[in-house]
Design a protein around this motif. Structure first.
Motif, PDB file in Angstrom:
ATOM      1  N   TYR A 138      49.925  40.359  26.091  1.00 54.27           N
ATOM      2  CA  TYR A 138      48.859  39.805  26.932  1.00 54.27           C
ATOM      3  C   TYR A 138      49.219  38.370  27.301  1.00 54.27           C
ATOM      4  O   TYR A 138      49.643  37.596  26.437  1.00 54.27           O
TER       5      TYR A 138
ATOM      6  N   SER B 198      37.845  38.157  29.377  1.00 57.76           N
ATOM      7  CA  SER B 198      38.626  38.688  30.486  1.00 57.76           C
ATOM      8  C   SER B 198      37.738  39.142  31.638  1.00 57.76           C
ATOM      9  O   SER B 198      36.669  39.701  31.439  1.00 57.76           O
TER      10      SER B 198
ATOM     11  N   PHE C  19      42.138  43.236  33.430  1.00 59.21           N
ATOM     12  CA  PHE C  19      43.513  43.261  32.945  1.00 59.21           C
ATOM     13  C   PHE C  19      44.372  43.916  34.015  1.00 59.21           C
ATOM     14  O   PHE C  19      44.004  44.955  34.565  1.00 59.21           O
TER      15      PHE C  19
END
Length: 69
Positions: free
Chosen positions: A13, A46, A49
């Motif tokens: 990530y 987030s 993604f």
């Protein structure tokens, strides 16, 4: 004695545009899906993604892994 091996793929990530510095890495067994974790970094949540730094294609958490991502 014989060992039975399980292949794992690395999931890396990155935080935003900082593509040179991984913020979090984990491993997932071949055929398993990546667990959706929207709060991996303190102070950040987030907003999606993606498979590239340009945010062109959203990552599919329902698809089993067949390679490092």
């Amino acid at each position: 004695m014989y060992a039975k091996w399980v292949k794992k793929f690395k999931v890396t990530y990155y935080l935003g545009e900082e593509v040179d510095i991984p913020m979090y890495e984990t491993y997932v067994k071949e055929g398993d899906c990546v667990k959706y974790e929207p709060q991996l970094a303190d102070g950040y949540e987030s907003n999606g993604f993606f498979t590239t730094a340009m945010h062109m294609e959203e990552f599919d958490f329902t698809k089993p892994l067949t390679e490092d991502v």
